[in-house]
Design a protein around this motif. Sequence first.
Motif: not given
Length: 120
Positions: A45-47, A84-89, A109-113
């Motif tokens: 849901n963003g910031l 990026r590591r969090v998004g990959d995981l 969701w994986c890489y931007e929020v």
Amino acid sequence: MSWLAAHADDDCCDVIHTGRRSGLPRSTELWFGVIDRTMYLISGNGLGADWYQNMIHDPVVDVVLSGRNIRGHARPVEDDDERRRVGDLMGVKYVWNGDESIGLTYEDWCYEVPAMAIEL
């Protein structure tokens, strides 16, 4: 293996955070990922997500996982490589089709929020 790593495949955890306006404890069930001794959360849901803003305001949280309550300190993930590591995981752990109702794609969701790290 750390206690946290042993529960890395669990689906969800509850994070108890303090309401930034009320000062009262709030509990939010969230998906999470684990890298070493750090738990990661993604704010679809963003910031503006209440849990995210509450952790910015007061980073002391309790994580309830597998019947155990552990105190931690939250911090926003601001480093691009860490994000990026969090998004990959998280992308490997939770495969889904995004959420059209809020305009959230899986890739976003994986890489931007925003993501939050909790050091336990």
